[in-house]
Design an enzyme around this catalytic site. Structure first.
Site, mmCIF file in Angstrom:
data_model
loop_
_atom_site.group_PDB
_atom_site.id
_atom_site.type_symbol
_atom_site.label_atom_id
_atom_site.label_comp_id
_atom_site.label_asym_id
_atom_site.label_seq_id
_atom_site.Cartn_x
_atom_site.Cartn_y
_atom_site.Cartn_z
ATOM 1 N N LYS A 1 10.047 2.137 0.138
ATOM 2 C CA LYS A 1 8.777 2.329 1.081
ATOM 3 C C LYS A 1 8.539 3.639 1.593
ATOM 4 O O LYS A 1 9.373 4.123 1.893
ATOM 5 C CB LYS A 1 8.971 1.333 2.273
ATOM 6 C CG LYS A 1 8.007 0.850 3.218
ATOM 7 C CD LYS A 1 8.712 0.064 4.507
ATOM 8 C CE LYS A 1 7.556 -0.053 5.702
ATOM 9 N NZ LYS A 1 8.215 -0.833 6.822
ATOM 10 N N ASP B 1 -2.266 6.799 3.208
ATOM 11 C CA ASP B 1 -1.734 7.903 2.110
ATOM 12 C C ASP B 1 -0.479 7.384 1.144
ATOM 13 O O ASP B 1 0.012 8.117 0.381
ATOM 14 C CB ASP B 1 -1.455 9.154 2.861
ATOM 15 C CG ASP B 1 -0.384 8.669 3.968
ATOM 16 O OD1 ASP B 1 0.319 7.758 4.066
ATOM 17 O OD2 ASP B 1 0.064 9.853 4.596
ATOM 18 N N GLY B 2 -0.057 6.285 1.385
ATOM 19 C CA GLY B 2 1.109 5.692 0.704
ATOM 20 C C GLY B 2 2.378 6.127 1.287
ATOM 21 O O GLY B 2 3.429 5.846 0.644
ATOM 22 N N ASP C 1 1.239 -11.520 6.720
ATOM 23 C CA ASP C 1 1.791 -10.805 5.760
ATOM 24 C C ASP C 1 3.164 -10.323 6.252
ATOM 25 O O ASP C 1 3.947 -9.658 5.145
ATOM 26 C CB ASP C 1 1.084 -9.505 5.535
ATOM 27 C CG ASP C 1 0.731 -8.632 6.709
ATOM 28 O OD1 ASP C 1 0.154 -8.977 7.778
ATOM 29 O OD2 ASP C 1 1.000 -7.597 6.497
ATOM 30 N N GLY D 1 0.897 -1.270 -0.023
ATOM 31 C CA GLY D 1 -0.021 -0.046 0.046
ATOM 32 C C GLY D 1 0.955 1.322 0.038
ATOM 33 O O GLY D 1 0.509 2.305 -0.267
ATOM 34 N N ARG D 2 2.117 0.869 0.368
ATOM 35 C CA ARG D 2 3.053 2.333 0.336
ATOM 36 C C ARG D 2 4.307 1.856 -0.160
ATOM 37 O O ARG D 2 5.360 2.323 0.310
ATOM 38 C CB ARG D 2 2.815 2.972 1.642
ATOM 39 C CG ARG D 2 3.272 2.079 2.912
ATOM 40 C CD ARG D 2 3.488 3.012 3.949
ATOM 41 N NE ARG D 2 3.703 2.080 5.221
ATOM 42 C CZ ARG D 2 4.303 2.519 6.270
ATOM 43 N NH1 ARG D 2 4.565 3.694 6.311
ATOM 44 N NH2 ARG D 2 4.455 1.756 7.463
ATOM 45 N N ASP E 1 9.642 -6.251 8.520
ATOM 46 C CA ASP E 1 8.584 -5.330 8.945
ATOM 47 C C ASP E 1 8.912 -4.912 10.384
ATOM 48 O O ASP E 1 8.514 -5.495 11.187
ATOM 49 C CB ASP E 1 7.038 -5.674 9.032
ATOM 50 C CG ASP E 1 6.306 -4.612 8.996
ATOM 51 O OD1 ASP E 1 6.276 -3.656 9.762
ATOM 52 O OD2 ASP E 1 5.139 -4.651 8.261
ATOM 53 N N ARG F 1 5.885 -13.464 1.079
ATOM 54 C CA ARG F 1 5.354 -13.539 2.488
ATOM 55 C C ARG F 1 4.349 -14.720 2.464
ATOM 56 O O ARG F 1 3.943 -15.194 1.512
ATOM 57 C CB ARG F 1 4.590 -12.235 2.759
ATOM 58 C CG ARG F 1 5.257 -10.865 2.640
ATOM 59 C CD ARG F 1 4.218 -9.980 2.305
ATOM 60 N NE ARG F 1 5.059 -8.694 1.877
ATOM 61 C CZ ARG F 1 5.309 -7.759 2.431
ATOM 62 N NH1 ARG F 1 4.902 -7.721 3.660
ATOM 63 N NH2 ARG F 1 6.060 -6.740 1.897
HETATM 64 P P1 AMP Z 1 1.917 -3.324 8.154
HETATM 65 O O1 AMP Z 1 1.245 -3.017 9.482
HETATM 66 O O2 AMP Z 1 3.208 -2.254 7.787
HETATM 67 O O3 AMP Z 1 2.526 -4.620 8.007
HETATM 68 O O4 AMP Z 1 1.108 -2.963 6.805
HETATM 69 C C1 AMP Z 1 -0.147 -3.578 6.909
HETATM 70 C C2 AMP Z 1 -0.735 -3.190 5.545
HETATM 71 O O5 AMP Z 1 -1.298 -1.687 5.602
HETATM 72 C C3 AMP Z 1 0.157 -3.320 4.197
HETATM 73 O O6 AMP Z 1 -0.755 -3.623 3.240
HETATM 74 C C4 AMP Z 1 0.519 -1.634 3.982
HETATM 75 O O7 AMP Z 1 0.800 -1.714 2.647
HETATM 76 C C5 AMP Z 1 -0.525 -0.992 4.507
HETATM 77 N N1 AMP Z 1 -0.033 0.271 5.139
HETATM 78 C C6 AMP Z 1 0.480 0.451 6.069
HETATM 79 N N2 AMP Z 1 0.685 1.971 6.080
HETATM 80 C C7 AMP Z 1 -0.049 2.507 5.102
HETATM 81 C C8 AMP Z 1 0.121 3.905 4.604
HETATM 82 N N3 AMP Z 1 0.642 4.820 5.182
HETATM 83 N N4 AMP Z 1 -0.642 3.867 3.139
HETATM 84 C C9 AMP Z 1 -1.165 2.952 2.447
HETATM 85 N N5 AMP Z 1 -1.082 1.722 3.039
HETATM 86 C C10 AMP Z 1 -0.373 1.452 4.087
HETATM 87 MG MG MG Z 2 3.760 -5.354 6.691
#
Ligand code: AMP
Ligand code: MG
Length: 470
Positions: free
Chosen positions: A125, A137-138, A260, A105-106, A270, A195
């Protein structure tokens, strides 16, 4: 359950950057469209360097990125002409809750590079929204970017398999979290970003063809000795057992062991709410969102096993259930062996004898009862200090000649303590990167004494919770 397919290529950066030194391969981008979404990073206002990992860049033959043009590439303002950026599709269980679609997502995979016969993913990232962003917001702010940079590099120096940090750049943009904060992009390098959740994504869609391709890809790239899906499962179970044992031997709490975030390569991935323990407690939790203690220090083997059951389940369309069950059942034994070896090394024991497990367990009980610092207690044993108690007497009686040497390699002098990490982030937000650089430098040699970074936090310095860090 439609995936984010059919977006087509999105070119946001018309000025492709050409450099003969950066020859990205794009093996994952070559897989069918349903494995990823093809798009370029979203440009940022005013990139500047926060950190660049020169030794690692030399290893990867990527020093060309440490240039003005390279800065633009690592900020997402231009794309190398050999790169086909993609957001990878994956699913996952987050704190046990199933999400059929997560995905990058980002983050964007720029491509792969080869060094010493190994192929590495190079990923941005914080590079802007993707079709997987949902409401996000990516973007990332410099806190979690520097946190991941520092801790992942410390893990590498501590000998733990991990994704690496190649660079961190500030975007010159403000992003909104609890407050307006300076934005940043991390360049992460991994043996692969596959993953457990990548397999789950296709399993839930009953896409057997994709599972077959994914399995073949993972074997070819990561586990060439593995024989089919059963061999892959076996390799991943073994790698995760070793990994979690290593984490626990240095007091590391991952904090967000969702499926994931379980890497098929066996690397730590992560660095959101992760933390190293100061005083020892089996039930220690730092993540502010882990209310039930699902990912507490002592629960990590249990959760790793659970995650591997999910992996086995995702492989069922391409393998026999009995075989999957049998392989996953080996986790507990393999973990116990790895953990015993890692923990006994911390008290100087190489070849285990009867009674050794009890010896280490007694020490851990004492440490927990007295709230002793995990890192410093073990490190003190290195310097020949024998505790003046029954445990100390029994330990002294058990010690062999090679004890000193074994302990020196197993007990780091320093780890990235939370209060230090918070300190470098606060300074960085205020434009001062010196504390980051000093701590990062010391953590390159964690088995050497660095008195300044060895002290546990004072009570007012204690960090009670780390945040999901997005
Ligand atoms: P994480 O908690 O980092 O393992 O992320 C879990 C999911 O949320 C993944 O699909 C990430 O890409 C998405 N994600 C985390 N932060 C953001 C962000 N700021 N914008 C878009 N997607 C996000
Ligand atoms: Mg992650």
């Amino acid at each position: 359950m439609a995936g984010p397919f059919g977006w087509g290529a999105v070119r946001k950066t018309p000025n492709a950057y050409t450099h003969p030194m950066i020859a990205f391969q794009n093996s994952y981008a070559s897989l069918p469209d349903r494995f990823h979404a093809r798009l370029d990073p979203t440009p940022v206002a005013a990139p500047s360097w926060l950190a660049f990992n020169t030794p690692f860049a030399e290893h990867l033959n990527l020093t060309a990125l440490h240039s003005d043009e390279g800065l633009q590439v690592l900020a997402g303002n231009s794309v190398a002409d050999t790169s086909t950026p993609i957001a990878m599709a994956y699913a996952g269980q987050q704190f046990g809750n199933w999400s059929p679609q997560l995905g990058d997502g980002r983050a964007l995979l720029l491509g792969e590079v080869e060094a010493d016969g190994t192929i590495y993913d190079v990923q941005l990232k914080g590079s802007g929204p993707t079709p997987f962003s949902r409401r996000g917001d990516g973007r990332a702010w410099i806190g979690p970017v520097l946190r991941e940079y520092l801790i992942s590099e410390a893990m590498a120096a501590l000998g733990v398999p991990t994704t690496r940090a190649l660079a961190a750049v500030a975007t010159g943009e403000t992003i909104i979290r609890e407050a307006p904060l300076p934005g940043a992009v991390l360049t992460r390098v991994a043996r692969s970003h596959l993953r457990v959740g990548t397999f789950q994504y296709f399993a839930i869609r009953e896409d057997k063809d994709a599972l077959e391709r994914l399995t073949a890809y993972a074997i070819k790239r990561l586990w060439p000795e593995a024989d089919g899906p059963a061999g892959l499962l076996d390799a991943v179970v073994g790698a995760q057992a070793e990994l979690v044992a290593k984490w626990m031997s240095i007091g590391f709490i991952h904090g967000v062991m969702n499926t994931d975030n379980v890497s098929i390569s066996g690397e730590t991935i992560d660095y959101g709410p992760c933390a190293f323990m100061d005083d020892f407690a089996l039930n220690r939790v730092f993540s502010s969102i882990d209310e039930g203690g699902r990912y507490a220090y002592g629960n990590q083997p249990h959760i790793a096993h659970w995650n591997l059951v999910q992996f086995a389940q995702a492989l069922l369309p391409v393998m026999q259930v009995e075989a999957a069950q049998e392989i996953v059942d080996t986790f507990s034994t393999r973990f116990a062996i790895a953990q015993k070896k890692a923990m006994l090394a911390k008290i100087g024991i190489g070849d285990a004898q009867a009674g050794d497990a009890e010896l280490i367990n007694r020490l851990l009980t004492i440490m927990e009862e007295r709230s002793l610092d995990f890192t410093n207690t073990f490190r003190a044993l290195n310097s020949g200090i024998v505790p003046d108690d029954d445990w100390g007497a029994d330990w002294r009686a058990r010690l062999g000649e090679e004890a000193q040497q074994i302990m020196a390699a197993a007990n780091p002098a320093i780890i990235p303590r939370n209060h230090r990490v918070e300190e470098i982030i606060t300074a960085a937000v205020n434009g001062d990167m010196v504390p980051f650089e000093r701590l990062h430098e010391a953590l390159k040699t964690p088995f050497t004494d660095h008195a300044e970074f060895a002290t546990p936090p004072l009570s007012e310095e204690r960090v009670q919770a780390t945040f999901c860090g997005t």
